[in-house]
Design a protein around this motif. Sequence first.
Motif, short mmCIF file in Angstrom:
data_model
loop_
_atom_site.label_atom_id
_atom_site.label_comp_id
_atom_site.label_asym_id
_atom_site.label_seq_id
_atom_site.Cartn_x
_atom_site.Cartn_y
_atom_site.Cartn_z
N LEU A 127 0.83 -1.21 0.00
CA LEU A 127 0.00 0.00 0.00
C LEU A 127 0.86 1.27 0.00
O LEU A 127 0.35 2.36 -0.21
N GLY A 128 2.15 1.11 0.25
CA GLY A 128 3.01 2.29 0.39
C GLY A 128 2.91 2.91 1.76
O GLY A 128 3.29 4.06 1.96
N MET A 129 2.40 2.16 2.74
CA MET A 129 2.27 2.68 4.10
C MET A 129 3.45 2.31 4.99
O MET A 129 3.57 2.82 6.11
N ALA A 130 4.30 1.41 4.52
CA ALA A 130 5.48 1.02 5.30
C ALA A 130 6.65 0.84 4.36
O ALA A 130 6.60 0.03 3.44
N GLU A 131 7.68 1.64 4.58
CA GLU A 131 8.90 1.49 3.79
C GLU A 131 9.93 0.79 4.66
O GLU A 131 10.19 1.23 5.79
N ARG A 132 10.49 -0.31 4.12
CA ARG A 132 11.50 -1.02 4.90
C ARG A 132 12.83 -0.30 4.76
O ARG A 132 13.40 -0.23 3.69
N VAL A 133 13.29 0.25 5.87
CA VAL A 133 14.51 1.06 5.86
C VAL A 133 15.73 0.16 5.95
O VAL A 133 16.73 0.38 5.28
N SER A 134 15.65 -0.86 6.80
CA SER A 134 16.76 -1.81 6.89
C SER A 134 16.23 -3.14 7.36
O SER A 134 15.19 -3.23 7.99
N ARG A 135 16.97 -4.15 7.00
CA ARG A 135 16.58 -5.50 7.37
C ARG A 135 17.31 -5.93 8.61
O ARG A 135 18.52 -5.73 8.71
N GLY A 136 16.59 -6.53 9.53
CA GLY A 136 17.24 -7.05 10.72
C GLY A 136 18.01 -8.32 10.38
O GLY A 136 17.73 -8.97 9.39
N THR A 137 18.97 -8.63 11.20
CA THR A 137 19.71 -9.88 11.01
C THR A 137 19.12 -10.89 11.96
O THR A 137 19.13 -10.67 13.17
N SER A 138 18.59 -11.96 11.39
CA SER A 138 17.80 -12.83 12.27
C SER A 138 18.66 -13.51 13.33
O SER A 138 18.21 -13.70 14.45
N TYR A 139 19.95 -13.83 13.00
CA TYR A 139 20.73 -14.51 14.04
C TYR A 139 21.09 -13.57 15.19
O TYR A 139 21.41 -14.00 16.28
N LEU A 140 21.03 -12.27 14.93
CA LEU A 140 21.23 -11.31 16.03
C LEU A 140 19.90 -10.94 16.69
O LEU A 140 19.85 -10.09 17.56
N ARG A 141 18.84 -11.57 16.24
CA ARG A 141 17.49 -11.32 16.76
C ARG A 141 17.06 -9.86 16.59
O ARG A 141 16.39 -9.28 17.43
N GLN A 142 17.50 -9.28 15.46
CA GLN A 142 17.09 -7.90 15.18
C GLN A 142 15.84 -7.93 14.29
O GLN A 142 15.70 -8.80 13.46
N ALA A 143 15.01 -6.91 14.47
CA ALA A 143 13.81 -6.80 13.64
C ALA A 143 14.10 -5.88 12.46
O ALA A 143 15.02 -5.07 12.51
N ASP A 144 13.30 -5.99 11.39
CA ASP A 144 13.38 -5.04 10.29
C ASP A 144 12.99 -3.66 10.82
O ASP A 144 12.16 -3.54 11.73
N GLU A 145 13.58 -2.63 10.21
CA GLU A 145 13.16 -1.27 10.59
C GLU A 145 12.28 -0.70 9.50
O GLU A 145 12.62 -0.75 8.32
N TYR A 146 11.15 -0.14 9.91
CA TYR A 146 10.20 0.45 8.97
C TYR A 146 10.01 1.94 9.22
O TYR A 146 10.16 2.42 10.35
N TRP A 147 9.65 2.61 8.14
CA TRP A 147 9.19 3.99 8.25
C TRP A 147 7.73 3.98 7.81
O TRP A 147 7.43 3.71 6.65
N LEU A 148 6.85 4.26 8.74
CA LEU A 148 5.41 4.27 8.44
C LEU A 148 5.07 5.57 7.72
O LEU A 148 5.54 6.64 8.11
N GLN A 149 4.27 5.46 6.68
CA GLN A 149 3.99 6.63 5.86
C GLN A 149 2.53 6.67 5.42
O GLN A 149 1.90 5.63 5.28
N ILE A 150 2.08 7.89 5.18
CA ILE A 150 0.74 8.06 4.60
C ILE A 150 0.95 8.45 3.14
O ILE A 150 1.37 9.57 2.85
N PRO A 151 0.73 7.51 2.20
CA PRO A 151 1.04 7.82 0.81
C PRO A 151 0.08 8.84 0.23
O PRO A 151 -1.05 8.99 0.69
N GLU A 152 0.58 9.54 -0.80
CA GLU A 152 -0.24 10.60 -1.40
C GLU A 152 -1.53 10.06 -1.99
O GLU A 152 -2.53 10.77 -2.06
N HIS A 153 -1.51 8.80 -2.42
CA HIS A 153 -2.70 8.25 -3.08
C HIS A 153 -3.65 7.56 -2.10
O HIS A 153 -4.46 6.73 -2.50
N TRP A 154 -3.58 7.93 -0.82
CA TRP A 154 -4.42 7.25 0.18
C TRP A 154 -5.91 7.32 -0.15
O TRP A 154 -6.66 6.39 0.13
#
Length: 204
Positions: A75-102
Amino acid sequence: MIRPDDEEKPFIARWNMLARILLVESSVKHIARAAMDYADFDDGSNCRPSNERLARETGYNERTVRFAWSALRGLGMAERVSRGTSYLRQADEYWLQIPEHWANFPILGPHGRKFTCLGCGKLFNPVGNCSVNELPTDAPGADMVRYDIAKMCFCPAPRKTKGRDDASCLAGWNQAQRKAGSPLWNQLGLERWKLFRQARADDW
Ligand SMILES: [Zn+2]
């Protein structure tokens, strides 16, 4: 209701409003609200809850959480900024957004009213729904979101009763179209969105 694009209002309020009016799977709506708790309230950035944590807190399973992120990316509401490394138990980082075409999303109108069935003319609650392709996440079209718009334009088909087969409003509508020599629902393509707006009768 506040508009999701009213920049005078705080981001969190606009995000929650968009999640509230979205006619998608209810799990996507709930997970969008839950994810906001982890983001920067002013601009939706720095959102990095693990799927495991979101699953525990929302009561959905991790597969449903992954589905929700896929839909939100599509939907363009979440941009993945970086991927977590699963063996380090990190989560993906997202930037939540309200797209222009909402405003082109399947959403409730600004008054949050019921919709009018295009078949029988009765008021009903549109059934939000969506699907994604569920492909590996970097495959082309992986996060493309699709909707069954008929569930938002026609009231639900009545339950079949023994010996009687009540036709659904969509089937009745298709019959009338056929009689008139007009295209059937499945042949309409993007024209269906016009009918969606007609059923909603409440434009942003
Ligand atoms: Zn109906």
